[in-house]
Enzyme design. Structure first.
Site, short mmCIF file in Angstrom:
data_model
loop_
_atom_site.label_atom_id
_atom_site.label_comp_id
_atom_site.label_asym_id
_atom_site.label_seq_id
_atom_site.Cartn_x
_atom_site.Cartn_y
_atom_site.Cartn_z
N LYS A 145 42.35 39.44 39.30
CA LYS A 145 43.39 40.40 38.89
C LYS A 145 44.76 39.98 39.38
CE LYS A 145 41.54 43.88 41.10
NZ LYS A 145 40.32 43.29 41.69
N ARG A 205 41.17 52.81 41.94
CA ARG A 205 39.87 52.25 42.32
C ARG A 205 38.81 53.34 42.39
NH1 ARG A 205 41.81 47.43 45.02
NH2 ARG A 205 40.15 46.11 45.77
N ARG A 250 39.22 31.30 48.55
CA ARG A 250 40.44 32.06 48.28
C ARG A 250 41.37 32.07 49.49
NH1 ARG A 250 41.09 38.00 45.76
NH2 ARG A 250 40.18 38.84 47.66
N ARG A 285 41.72 35.67 54.15
CA ARG A 285 41.68 37.07 54.57
C ARG A 285 40.41 37.37 55.36
NH1 ARG A 285 42.84 40.03 48.97
NH2 ARG A 285 41.19 41.33 49.84
N ARG A 308 32.10 44.72 49.57
CA ARG A 308 33.15 45.07 48.61
C ARG A 308 32.62 45.12 47.18
NH1 ARG A 308 37.10 40.61 50.19
NH2 ARG A 308 38.36 41.31 48.43
P1 ADP Z 1 40.38 42.64 46.17
O1 ADP Z 1 40.80 43.00 44.79
O2 ADP Z 1 40.20 41.20 46.36
O3 ADP Z 1 39.22 43.45 46.69
P2 ADP Z 1 42.73 43.90 47.31
O4 ADP Z 1 43.74 43.03 47.92
O5 ADP Z 1 43.03 44.57 46.02
O6 ADP Z 1 41.46 42.99 47.22
O7 ADP Z 1 42.28 45.05 48.33
C1 ADP Z 1 41.92 44.76 49.66
C2 ADP Z 1 41.42 46.03 50.36
O8 ADP Z 1 42.47 47.01 50.38
C3 ADP Z 1 40.25 46.74 49.68
O9 ADP Z 1 39.00 46.21 50.05
C4 ADP Z 1 40.46 48.17 50.18
O10 ADP Z 1 40.00 48.34 51.50
C5 ADP Z 1 41.96 48.32 50.19
N1 ADP Z 1 42.49 48.86 48.91
C6 ADP Z 1 43.30 48.24 48.03
N2 ADP Z 1 43.59 49.03 46.97
C7 ADP Z 1 42.91 50.19 47.19
C8 ADP Z 1 42.78 51.41 46.46
N3 ADP Z 1 43.38 51.61 45.27
N4 ADP Z 1 42.00 52.40 47.00
C9 ADP Z 1 41.39 52.23 48.17
N5 ADP Z 1 41.46 51.10 48.90
C10 ADP Z 1 42.22 50.09 48.43
#
Ligand code: ADP
Ligand code: ZN
Length: 210
Positions: free
Chosen positions: A13, A88, A123, A156, A167
């Site tokens: 994404k 999400r 990554r 990360r 996740r």
């Molecule tokens: P990825 O898409 O690789 O899982 P992100 O960088 O989008 O990683 O998100 C990393 C972390 O941040 C998630 O695992 C979660 O803990 C938190 N996070 C990000 N966006 C949201 C959201 N919309 N709602 C809840 N938690 C979020």
């Protein structure tokens, strides 16, 4: 055009959002980047979010919704945006509707779980600007240094294999239901994301323009 990019962690994404942003000249709003920034700066939201993120759990809706609401109200989002990593949960999607935010398209980037697990170990992310890289599929020009801003590029904590499994589980339980949510509203377009980055970009841009 206001868009949501939906997909599993590591589906690409963020990578595709960077491409589309450049192409359409609209910002990508990544809640993951906003949260990592908040953690780095030790803000109240960051302090509250850190443990959830490290475990691979979702951060509670009220925290993320607050951060997103402030960000989406800024001037640069007036002519369109890409939401990367938000909503999400169904509750977050409803919050977006209640804010009166119009969504034109939801692009789902579909990648099988096996491919995700294999991808995640390579990554890397920039500590400075949040741009994403991959040691094999999208390397930086200079090893360990961000092409865009020159800051350090790191792995990360939540990209460890055990956390990636957590996740993915969270994704299937909490986020995948959004596919039906947006399908029933006629907004969902699915793009296959398991091939090369350029191929996925081509499909993504076609889905947006089509
Ligand atoms: P990825 O898409 O690789 O899982 P992100 O960088 O989008 O990683 O998100 C990393 C972390 O941040 C998630 O695992 C979660 O803990 C938190 N996070 C990000 N966006 C949201 C959201 N919309 N709602 C809840 N938690 C979020
Ligand atoms: Zn950078």
């Amino acid at each position: 055009m206001n868009m949501i990019f939906l997909g599993a962690p590591g589906a690409g994404k963020g990578t595709q959002a960077e491409v589309v942003c450049r192409e359409l000249n609209i910002p990508a709003l990544s809640t993951g980047n906003m949260l990592r920034e908040a953690v780095k700066n030790g803000t109240p939201a960051g302090l509250a979010a850190k443990d959830y993120m490290d475990r691979g759990d979702l951060v509670p809706d009220e925290i993320v919704i607050g951060i997103l609401k402030d960000r989406i109200a800024k001037d640069d989002a007036k002519n369109g945006f890409i939401l990367d990593g938000f909503p999400r949960t169904v509750a977050q999607a409803e919050a977006l509707e209640n804010m009166g935010v119009r969504i034109d398209k939801v692009i789902e980037i579909d990648v099988p779980d096996e491919a995700i697990t294999a991808r995640m170990s390579g990554r890397r992310v920039c500590e400075g600007c949040g741009n994403s890289y991959h040691i094999k599929f999208k390397p930086t020009k200079v090893e360990g240094i961000c092409d865009a801003c020159g800051a350090k590029v790191v792995q990360r904590i939540d990209d460890k294999p055990e956390t990636v499994q957590a996740r993915l589980k969270t994704y299937h339980e909490k986020t995948a239901p959004l596919k039906d949510y947006y399908k029933s509203r006629g907004k969902l377009v699915t793009v296959q994301g398991q091939n090369e980055i350029e191929e996925t970009s081509r499909l993504t841009l076609a889905a947006i323009k089509g």
